[in-house]
Motif scaffolding. Structure first.
Motif, short mmCIF file in Angstrom:
data_model
loop_
_atom_site.label_atom_id
_atom_site.label_comp_id
_atom_site.label_asym_id
_atom_site.label_seq_id
_atom_site.Cartn_x
_atom_site.Cartn_y
_atom_site.Cartn_z
N ALA B 428 0.83 -1.20 0.00
CA ALA B 428 0.00 0.00 0.00
C ALA B 428 0.87 1.25 0.00
CB ALA B 428 -0.91 0.00 1.22
N GLN B 430 2.22 3.03 2.20
CA GLN B 430 1.78 4.00 3.20
C GLN B 430 0.56 4.78 2.74
OE1 GLN B 430 4.32 6.06 5.56
NE2 GLN B 430 5.85 4.47 5.61
N LEU B 432 -2.66 3.70 2.69
CA LEU B 432 -3.96 3.26 3.18
C LEU B 432 -4.48 4.27 4.20
CD1 LEU B 432 -6.04 0.89 3.22
CD2 LEU B 432 -4.88 0.14 5.27
N THR B 433 -5.64 4.84 3.92
CA THR B 433 -6.11 5.89 4.80
C THR B 433 -7.39 5.54 5.54
OG1 THR B 433 -7.05 6.85 2.81
CG2 THR B 433 -5.05 7.83 3.64
N ALA B 434 -8.12 4.55 5.10
CA ALA B 434 -9.35 4.21 5.80
C ALA B 434 -9.73 2.77 5.49
CB ALA B 434 -10.48 5.13 5.37
N PHE B 448 -7.76 4.83 -0.13
CA PHE B 448 -6.33 5.02 -0.33
C PHE B 448 -6.00 6.47 -0.65
CE2 PHE B 448 -7.05 0.60 -0.81
CZ PHE B 448 -5.92 0.01 -0.27
N PRO B 504 -7.18 11.97 -1.55
CA PRO B 504 -7.15 10.84 -0.62
C PRO B 504 -8.51 10.56 0.02
CG PRO B 504 -5.28 12.26 -0.24
CD PRO B 504 -6.12 12.93 -1.28
N TYR B 506 -10.53 9.57 3.04
CA TYR B 506 -10.25 9.53 4.48
C TYR B 506 -11.30 8.78 5.29
CZ TYR B 506 -6.53 12.88 3.69
OH TYR B 506 -5.38 13.47 3.27
N TRP B 548 -13.27 14.43 6.63
CA TRP B 548 -12.39 13.48 7.31
C TRP B 548 -13.07 12.15 7.60
CZ3 TRP B 548 -8.09 15.28 6.15
CH2 TRP B 548 -7.65 16.57 6.45
#
Lengths: 638, 757
Positions: B428, B430, B432-434, B448, B504, B506, B548
């Motif tokens: 990923a 770094q 991967l956000t959610a 992502f 991105p 979130y 967010w």
């Protein structure tokens, strides 16, 4: 303290000079000092503001590192056009240079040969995101599988060894459990008592589970057994397995006892196997070896300087073992030497002392010099170079004097080539250009002329390399970059290329942990060579080994190995017999590229004929290859 | 017809803003624009009836409007500023309306009344209003931070700031402050801790005054001298503050304006307060006294002064503690009655008879899992308090499945810890956000940084798209397996990628029925994806700044979102405009969660507070302070009684919603907590953090406490430091931050995160 630091951070503003420089760069000259100050304050404020916003994006991106995209997003938030195209490969895109009291930051723009770019194969497409499941915990206990971190992290091993009273239950917060223990004393519920007990009695390392006992048995048997394939696997396991911590004391004892016994019995093969075990242990990033150095270092030193390591010192290649052990020693000095244990200085003293002793035998002498030389050019410069004259005289006495014993002669021969090998490159860097043989003779005595030719070779080679950097790197290292570059360059990308997680972190960690030790066998290769197309990796091996075996062939006479178990390793010295190498499958080539072959390969060059490959380059190339050799070797039987 | 609506709404917003500036921060500002969710008529008829009476008094009842006198003068001032602004922008109609309403300040806060008199009729008006709402979202943003829309010169900012213009001798500031410091250090121990609370707000305001009056060097000196004395948890704010050294900077700085627009709330016992007052009056220390009067709100209580520990537990938020009355409103935290569905014993013929989702007390024969909710919980909201979507057949099937699984559920406890299965996202980079998992744990989705959303099936069942329209025509619609036939076998794969966002992603959330997926992104939109066609269905625009977080209601249909614009929005999937806007946070809303009964929404924010909002009327019914960093994780206990929250400070705080109290603190994590989850029966709380660990806490024990009336009344809490006893286990991943946790229906814990080599 923290307060002070914070205040300093607060009042930091960009220097007015920067403002001036920036103004000049866009054509505004003669900016007034006041405007500069005003500008710099304003700009500093805005930058801080943006940085603080960028932090938000970092937090929401669930990262610990601020990236350029965070700053872009923060700019977007402020309705400012983000900085497009600022995607540097490196963390800091510019270089720093200073001289003449001036400091300069500049972008490094190398000239790029397009044909090289065109000819290099395309980098692999980064792998797509994938999902992998594993058990983090089963009914409350964490299984020791490669996907999970080692049961006892290195830091905790350290804590345990340094402060045994602070031992905590694995997986529990350190200070927390201590707190709980404090309470446990007062209240006597089961849990508190449990913890109290642990505190009273530090973890004993005696109990191994049945599986662990079996594993230990298997591993140790494989390591000293006769099957090279099994041994390779065992060593690989030692070097990568995260859960060996509990068995470490046993391994350590096994090695030290093994060395003690086998030195007496002159069992060279076993000594080599044991040293490889040491190496594997050192390569394992999850082990905290500091606790066991008192057992390991004597064993290693024994293998370096022992008077006799094999049954027939005149034929067996115990020199290779000494070289290998010396390299191990250097590695452990680098990793473990601290101001409190002073390993490096103590070791240096030991070596120097026995080297200075006139009665020291040639074998020990060789070991001492090798051990010192591996510690780096600085040590060579301060300790070895001044002794060259004396040593030269001693060698001369043996070589040219009446023949006393063949063993002495071989020893002197080896010492000579060792000295030449290590000193040439150092001298090449130290001495000014014109290499006059006579001068060398006056400076270094008997070894002078030979050194001179070596130094000259080193120089020409260096010049040659400087000229055709691309060429050489391409031809020699071509297959490797596909391995190494992809590892370090794309950082995160390659690791996960393999489906399993485990291989990645250990190898990457290793790379970062011990970066600049050229003389050490580099561990990660172990894995990557397997993964890479074997043809590519093997072909280079082949090239190098062929050349070395060619050069080696004139000197050494083929001898039969002492025991059948020794075969692969002992053969390699005698491996000059080309018929053998040709007839054997590939793996034998690789075996030939072991360290000893390198050292022996240099030997003829100095005396006999100029080999097709200039010595210095060969040296470098070999070093590279040699450094991989244990790994390669371990893989070869597959 | 649009313009008047627009501008009147505009005026209301500004009024609201004015109110905020005037210092009536609490409940008043939580008014939101109302619009009726135009749902299916059938479903909503009864609901509308139920709502009609409660909605009209809704805002009037709010507990916060009880001290208009204090802020009246300032109110006037700000109103004038607003008028000035409106006139400048030629919004004459708004000026009229505003002026008319300014005469009746109570009414002007009630938007509902104002609006309906303004334009009249129902349907279109509702639309118009929501429309205006979204158009004006930026203005709403500025209601909490007026300067945000005020990049250009606007008079009202100056008005706001002008309160700082009182001129004292700048050289004396340090003297004043250190004088007070000396005094507080010498008072009796029991008062010292309480009075020390004054330091931070006082420090900030004095510093800002210095800056505002252009005493830059004095301000710096002042900062350097005293910033070290402040509590460590204010560091982040201090960092922002210290970069601010010029009057010009004050314009755009949000933190600063938060400080100015919201009064810092302190809770001080009467004795301590008297002590302080007497001291200041004796010394004629008007400078400080003025600041205290103008910028601080001191919530005086009778009784013993609180200890340092008690104060520290509650402080830390951007605007001080919550006022006591802010947490007094009644919250219906009980669960809704489960619609009664028979467990199919042999065959499933009850689908037909049990048509509507209402329980009918038909055959209470089987003692199944739903039985405990049969009695009406006195704390539960009425079933129709907010209109909920009707249960579909598939939902019922799912509920049946759920019950079946529940019977196989493992009973967890300190001696019986759950197994944890970890899903690592490899490769990923770094990004991967959610992450979210469906309730039945069959699908996992990842958001992502490269703007994509990916959905995986974690069961052997592959993901398939519905066939194209042309192909669908060919299908025999009468056949029994029509649902199977509409799927396109050729598209079967383990994962699908959803493209559509431009930033991105979130926040991500599955709908309870697994047909939809929501994603919120940096690009300011929330997208609704169909998991049948794997295409985007709607892009909800309203937040103009990064969103967010977003989450579906446990009953589907509604969802909540919150983002950088400090406003949380409640949406219904079939409306492209928000139904409610919850404004009141002073900084970014970082996470949003629905209460299990769907009647409440909780939001966590960078202002380090947690607010609980009533979905019905948009009121803020709880404000929880105590975190020392932005809140990144929230979780309701399955019984709806408790709330757990995690923040960047690495602590988990536990809250009793009914009493509005903090009931526990779990220390142990060393980095931001990104995920919290209760086990299905609330025995265990799992927390996942950036420090690569999953920790399990004994929730039963943590919540096993009696709240006496005294504590409930005063809000004084005594937390025992028992984190270590409550910590049941800690499991480290190799190098993977834990960003999502989920208990399967059988109480297996699933965790997920992106592997960072």
């Amino acid at each position: 303290m923290a307060e002070e630091r914070r205040q300093k951070q607060c009042s930091v503003t960009l220097p007015t000079e920067s403002m001036k420089a920036i103004a000049e760069s866009i054509g505004v000259g003669q900016l007034q000092e006041e405007s500069c100050t005003a500008l710099s304050e304003e700009v500093s404020y805005r930058i801080k503001e943006i940085a603080q916003d960028a932090l938000k994006f970092m937090h929401h991106g669930k990262r610990r590192k601020l990236t350029t995209s965070d700053i872009d997003n923060a700019l977007k938030l402020k309705n400012v056009e983000p900085l497009y195209g600022f995607q540097s490969q490196e963390f800091i895109p510019f270089r720093f240079a200073s001289g003449g009291g001036r400091e300069l930051h500049f972008y490094e723009e190398k000239e790029v040969d397009l044909s090289d770019i065109i000819n290099t194969p395309l980098p692999r497409v980064p792998l797509d995101v994938s999902l992998k499941a594993h058990w983090l915990s089963i009914d409350g206990t964490q299984p020791s599988i490669p996907e999970n971190p080692p049961p006892v992290p290195k830091e905790q091993q350290k804590v345990e060894s340094t402060e045994p009273l602070k031992v905590v239950k694995p997986g529990q917060e350190e200070d927390g459990s201590i707190q709980a223990k404090g309470q446990g004393a007062a209240q006597s519920d089961g849990k508190g008592k449990d913890k109290g007990l642990i505190r009273l009695k530090p973890r004993s390392t005696h109990e191994l589970s049945v599986e662990q006992q079996l594993y230990y048995k298997e591993i140790t048997e494989a390591c000293v057994g006769s099957c090279e394939a099994k041994r390779a696997e065992a060593l690989q396991s030692i070097a990568t397995d995260p859960g060996l911590y509990q068995m470490l004391p046993r391994f350590s004892t096994f090695i030290s006892e093994g060395v003690r016994v086998n030195v007496v019995q002159n069992n060279l093969a076993l000594l080599i196997y044991l040293m490889r075990m040491v190496k594997a242990l050192m390569d394992n990033p999850t082990l905290y070896l500091e606790k066991y150095l008192h057992e390991l270092i004597p064993a290693v030193v024994t293998c370096i300087v022992s008077k006799q390591l094999c049954l027939r010192p005149d034929v067996d290649n115990h020199w290779a073992l000494r070289d290998f052990a010396a390299r191990l020693m250097a590695q452990s000095c680098k990793t473990f030497s601290t101001t409190t244990n002073n390993i490096q200085s103590r070791i240096t003293k030991t070596f120097t002392k026995s080297w200075l002793d006139d009665k020291t035998q040639w074998t020990t002498r060789y070991g001492c010099i090798a051990g010192l030389a591996e510690l780096g050019p600085d040590v060579i410069k301060t300790l070895i170079l001044p002794r060259l004259t004396v040593e030269g005289a001693r060698i001369k006495a043996v070589m040219e004097g009446p023949v006393i014993s063949n063993i002495d002669k071989i020893g002197a021969d080896h010492v000579q080539s060792l000295l030449l090998k290590h000193c040439a490159s150092v001298i090449a860097k130290l001495r000014p250009q014109p290499d006059v043989v006579d001068q060398y003779r006056t400076d270094y005595g008997y070894l002078g002329p030979m050194l001179c030719s070596h130094v000259m070779k080193a120089r020409t080679q260096a010049a040659l390399q400087a000229q055709q950097v691309n060429r050489t790197t391409l031809t020699i290292t071509q297959p490797r970059p596909t391995l190494t570059v992809s590892q370090s360059g794309l950082s995160g990308s390659t690791g996960p290329r393999t489906p399993s997680i485990i291989k990645v972190p250990s190898s990457l960690a290793l790379m970062s942990q011990r970066p600049g030790t050229p003389s050490q066998p580099s561990p990660p290769a172990t894995k990557y060579i397997v993964m890479a197309t074997s043809s590519g990796a093997a072909s280079t091996q082949q090239v190098i080994t062929l050349s070395s075996s060619q050069s080696a062939s004139p000197v050494t006479t083929s001898v039969h190995s002492a025991t059948s178990a020794l075969q692969p390793l002992v053969k390699l010295d005698s491996g000059g017999s080309t018929g053998l190498t040709a007839s054997r499958p590939l793996q034998k080539y690789i075996v030939v590229s072991l360290p000893p072959s390198a050292s022996s390969s240099l030997e003829p060059k100095s005396t006999v004929i100029p080999t097709p490959i200039p010595s210095a380059s060969l040296d470098g190339g070999l070093k590279l290859e040699r450094s991989d050799s244990p790994g390669v070797r371990t893989q070869s039987p597959h | 017809i649009r313009l008047p609506v627009f501008s009147s709404a505009h005026a209301h917003f500004i009024c609201k803003m004015a109110a905020v500036q005037g210092g009536l921060v609490d409940a008043v500002e939580e008014k939101t624009i109302k619009s009726e969710p135009v749902a299916d008529a059938t479903a909503n008829n009864s609901a509308n009836d139920a709502r009609a009476p409660s909605s009209s008094p809704g805002s009037g009842v709010s507990p916060g409007v009880n001290k208009p006198a204090a802020g009246a003068a300032e109110d006037q001032q700000t109103l004038l500023a607003v008028l000035q602004f409106l006139r400048k922008n030629n919004l004459s109609e708004s000026v009229e309306i505003l002026r008319r309403e300014a005469g009746l300040p109570e009414d002007s806060l009630d938007q509902k009344g104002g609006d309906s008199t303004g334009t009249g009729l129902g349907g279109p008006e509702a639309d118009g209003r929501t429309d205006a709402g979204s158009l004006l979202s930026r203005v709403t943003v500025s209601s909490s931070a007026p300067s945000k829309a005020v990049a250009e010169d606007q008079p009202d900012v100056n008005v706001v700031l002008s309160a700082y213009s009182q001129q004292g001798d700048p050289a004396l500031y340090e003297v004043y402050y250190s004088g007070l410091k000396k005094f507080i250090e010498t008072v009796l121990d029991c008062h010292r801790a309480e009075l020390s609370q004054v330091f931070y707000p006082l420090f900030v305001h004095m510093y800002l005054e210095l800056v505002y009056n252009n005493h830059e060097n004095k301000a710096k000196a002042f900062f350097e001298k005293f910033s070290g004395d402040q509590e460590c948890y204010y560091q982040d704010d201090l960092r922002v503050l210290c970069s601010l050294t010029k009057k010009e900077h004050m314009r755009g700085n949000e933190t600063l304006l938060d400080f100015r627009t919201s009064k810092f709330v302190l809770r001080i016992s009467r004795d301590s307060y008297q002590l302080l007052k007497r001291h200041l009056q004796e010394r004629q220390n008007n400078q400080i006294w003025n600041i205290i009067q103008e910028h601080l709100y001191i919530d005086i209580f009778d009784g013993m002064p609180r200890s340092k520990g008690q104060i520290d537990a509650m402080s830390g938020s951007l605007a001080g503690e919550a006022k006591r009355e802010a947490n007094k409103a009644k919250v219906y935290y009980g669960l809704l009655k489960e619609p009664e569905i028979e467990l199919p014993l042999d065959d499933e013929d009850e689908e037909a008879e049990n048509e509507e989702g209402k329980p009918k007390k038909k055959k209470p024969k089987k003692d199944n899992m739903g039985s405990k909710s049969k009695k009406q919980d006195p704390n539960a909201p009425s079933q129709t308090r907010i209109p909920l979507p009707e249960l579909k057949d598939s939902d019922k099937l799912d509920k049946i499945m759920n019950m079946k699984e529940a019977t196989k559920r493992i009973r967890l406890g300190p001696d019986n810890l759950p197994s944890i299965c970890f899903y690592s996202f490899l490769n990923a980079y770094q990004g991967l956000t959610a992450v979210d998992l469906t309730d039945d744990s069959s699908l996992i989705a990842g958001g992502f940084a490269d703007s994509t959303v990916r959905v995986w099936s974690v069961t052997p069942k592959k993901l398939r798209k519905v066939k194209s329209a042309a192909d669908l025509n060919m299908i025999d619609k009468e056949s029994d397996d029509v649902l199977e036939r509409i799927m396109d076998e050729k598209t079967a794969s383990e994962s699908k990628i959803l493209y559509g966002h431009s930033g991105p992603v979130y926040g991500i959330s599955f709908s309870p029925d697994r047909n939809y997926l929501l994603s919120s992104s940096e690009d300011g939109t929330i997208r609704l994806w169909s998991l049948q066609t794997f295409t985007c269905l709607v892009g909800y625009k309203g937040h103009n700044y990064p969103v967010w977080d977003t989450q579906f209601s446990p009953h589907g249909y509604y969802f909540v979102s919150g983002g950088h614009d400090r406003v949380a929005r409640l949406w219904a999937t079939d409306h492209y405009q928000p139904l409610r806007m919850f404004s009141g946070h002073l900084a970014d809303i970082t996470c949003t969660r629905f209460h299990p009964n769907s009647n409440y929404v909780v939001t966590g924010s960078s202002d380090r507070t947690i607010r609980l909002w009533d979905v019905l009327n948009g009121n803020c019914v709880r404000i929880f302070t105590g975190h020392k960093g932005p809140i990144h994780a929230l979780a309701f206990s399955p019984n709806g009684k408790f709330l757990a929250s995690g923040a960047t400070d690495g602590r988990v705080l536990l809250w009793d919603i009914g009493h509005g109290l903090m009931v526990g603190e779990l220390k142990g994590h060393t980095d931001t907590i990104y995920s919290l989850r209760f086990s299905r029966d609330s025995e265990i709380l799992a927390s996942g953090s950036m420090d690569n660990t999953v920790r399990l806490w004994d929730a039963t024990k943590a919540f096993d406490l009696e709240t006496d009336d005294f504590t409930a009344a005063t809000g004084h809490i005594h937390l025992q430091d028992n984190s270590q006893e409550l910590l049941l286990g800690s499991y480290m991943t190799k190098s993977t931050p834990v960003i999502h946790l989920h208990f399967t229906r059988r109480n297996l814990l699933l965790a997920a995160g992106g592997y960072n080599p």
